[in-house]
Design a protein around this motif. Structure first.
Motif, PDB file in Angstrom:
ATOM      1  N   LEU A   8      53.458  -0.108   1.622  1.00  0.00           N
ATOM      2  CA  LEU A   8      52.480  -1.176   1.466  1.00  0.00           C
ATOM      3  C   LEU A   8      52.559  -1.752   0.065  1.00  0.00           C
ATOM      4  N   SER A  10      50.849  -4.754  -2.619  1.00  0.00           N
ATOM      5  CA  SER A  10      49.753  -5.680  -2.845  1.00  0.00           C
ATOM      6  C   SER A  10      50.286  -7.093  -3.084  1.00  0.00           C
ATOM      7  N   SER A  11      49.429  -8.075  -2.923  1.00  0.00           N
ATOM      8  CA  SER A  11      49.809  -9.479  -3.091  1.00  0.00           C
ATOM      9  C   SER A  11      48.958 -10.142  -4.160  1.00  0.00           C
ATOM     10  N   GLU A  46      42.122 -10.831  -1.777  1.00  0.00           N
ATOM     11  CA  GLU A  46      41.062  -9.938  -1.337  1.00  0.00           C
ATOM     12  C   GLU A  46      41.168  -9.658   0.160  1.00  0.00           C
ATOM     13  N   ASP A  47      40.430  -8.642   0.602  1.00  0.00           N
ATOM     14  CA  ASP A  47      40.452  -8.246   2.008  1.00  0.00           C
ATOM     15  C   ASP A  47      39.982  -9.402   2.886  1.00  0.00           C
ATOM     16  N   SER A  48      40.649  -9.581   4.035  1.00  0.00           N
ATOM     17  CA  SER A  48      40.309 -10.621   5.014  1.00  0.00           C
ATOM     18  C   SER A  48      40.453 -12.025   4.436  1.00  0.00           C
ATOM     19  N   GLU A  49      41.357 -12.204   3.459  1.00  0.00           N
ATOM     20  CA  GLU A  49      41.574 -13.486   2.810  1.00  0.00           C
ATOM     21  C   GLU A  49      43.048 -13.858   2.951  1.00  0.00           C
ATOM     22  N   THR A  50      43.336 -15.111   3.318  1.00  0.00           N
ATOM     23  CA  THR A  50      44.721 -15.558   3.371  1.00  0.00           C
ATOM     24  C   THR A  50      45.208 -15.888   1.962  1.00  0.00           C
ATOM     25  N   TRP A  87      54.569  -5.073  -6.154  1.00  0.00           N
ATOM     26  CA  TRP A  87      53.688  -6.115  -5.635  1.00  0.00           C
ATOM     27  C   TRP A  87      54.477  -7.395  -5.401  1.00  0.00           C
TER      28      TRP A  87
END
Length: 315
Positions: A8, A10-11, A46-50, A87
């Motif tokens: 995994l 991160s972005s 952030e979580d649930s963010e495109t 990342w």
């Protein structure tokens, strides 16, 4: 059959506000990461963010402008490894926005500037500098921190943030140790590259200028040449200036000794070197896009004196 573990990453999003050949930059401060370096409006997804939603949010929070998501164009993807973490950076560009860009988070940024893409401010965050160069050259993908740092899964993290201002203020009566070091540069087309030594152990990776203590009978220049050779393998050194470019003073590791070391400016045509000290290896970085250094005094000095170095080299 061995089960495969999925990795995994991160972005992060970066936003380029472009006005002709100018782009908008900010200087980082008081964040604990690359403080004093210029960068773009940026932040983590952030979580649930495109990705696009993150880009729109970051420019609103950091510089106070509104961008229509349809006006954002993905121009570059950066796969990076810094401090042992991997990342992906997504660089979006726009030429349309509402509002006047300025600093909206003064606790993290200052010095908002419109700058030419061909003359970025010094110092610029290294991976941002490299990505902007790739974008200018029409490349949509680049990598940072993989080959230069020779890192892979399980590699030790780069050690920074351990040393603070207190290491540069002598408050205890400890022995004085005389040392010397070198600022070794070479020309690479239109760039000037700096030689750094990388030392890896179980505690992490230390990136610094080559230096060390004087041996009996040595003068400072001789000691600097020897230390450069031992830690980088570079021996063809032309002394650019007959006096130190800078004199650094600080505590040594453990704060049991006060070290004072002049740093001499050398130029070389060597591109590779094999250190005689097996703990070290040589790495070259653009003078205006250096990685985080273990000793912040060295990093601040190089950022302050890079223009003088360029002038002394007549670049």
């Amino acid at each position: 059959m061995t089960a495969r573990t999925r990795f995994l990453s991160s972005s992060t999003v970066f936003v380029i506000l472009r006005d002709g050949d100018r782009i908008f930059t900010l200087r980082r401060h008081s964040t604990g990461w690359m403080d004093g370096h210029f960068s773009l409006p940026a932040g983590g997804v952030e979580d649930s963010e495109t990705l696009v939603q993150a880009a729109v949010r970051e420019v609103r929070e950091e510089i106070g402008v509104a961008v229509d998501p349809s006006q954002l164009r993905l121009v570059h993807v950066l796969h990076a490894r810094t401090h042992g973490e991997t990342w992906t950076g997504h660089f979006f560009e726009t030429t349309r926005w509402q509002g006047t860009p300025t600093v909206r988070e003064p606790q993290k940024h200052d010095q908002p500037s419109w700058v030419s893409v061909d003359d970025l401010p010094r110092p610029t965050v290294p991976y941002v500098h490299e990505a902007l160069g790739a974008i200018r050259d029409g490349r949509t993908y680049s990598e940072y921190g993989w080959s230069d740092w020779n890192q892979g899964p399980g590699a030790p993290a780069s050690r920074t943030g351990i040393v603070d201002h207190s290491w540069y203020v002598r408050t205890t009566d400890v022995p004085l140790r005389q040392a010397a070091g070198g600022i070794v540069v070479r020309r690479d087309g239109g760039r000037v590259l700096l030689a750094l030594t990388i030392e890896e152990d179980d505690g992490g990776t230390v990136v610094a200028l080559p230096k060390g203590g004087l041996e009996p009978g040595e003068d400072a220049v001789t000691a600097a040449r020897r230390e450069v050779f031992e830690e980088t393998g570079l021996s063809e050194l032309r002394l650019v200036l007959n006096e130190p470019l800078h004199v650094e003073a600080r505590y040594g590791l453990g704060k049991g000794v006060w070290i004072k070391y002049p740093l001499f400016l050398f130029e070389t045509i060597q591109t590779t070197g094999v250190p005689t000290d097996p703990r070290h290896r040589l790495a070259w970085f653009p003078l205006n896009a250096l990685p985080p250094l273990f000793w912040p005094g060295e990093a601040n000095m190089l950022a302050r004196l890079d223009d003088r170095i360029m002038a002394l080299l007549e670049v």
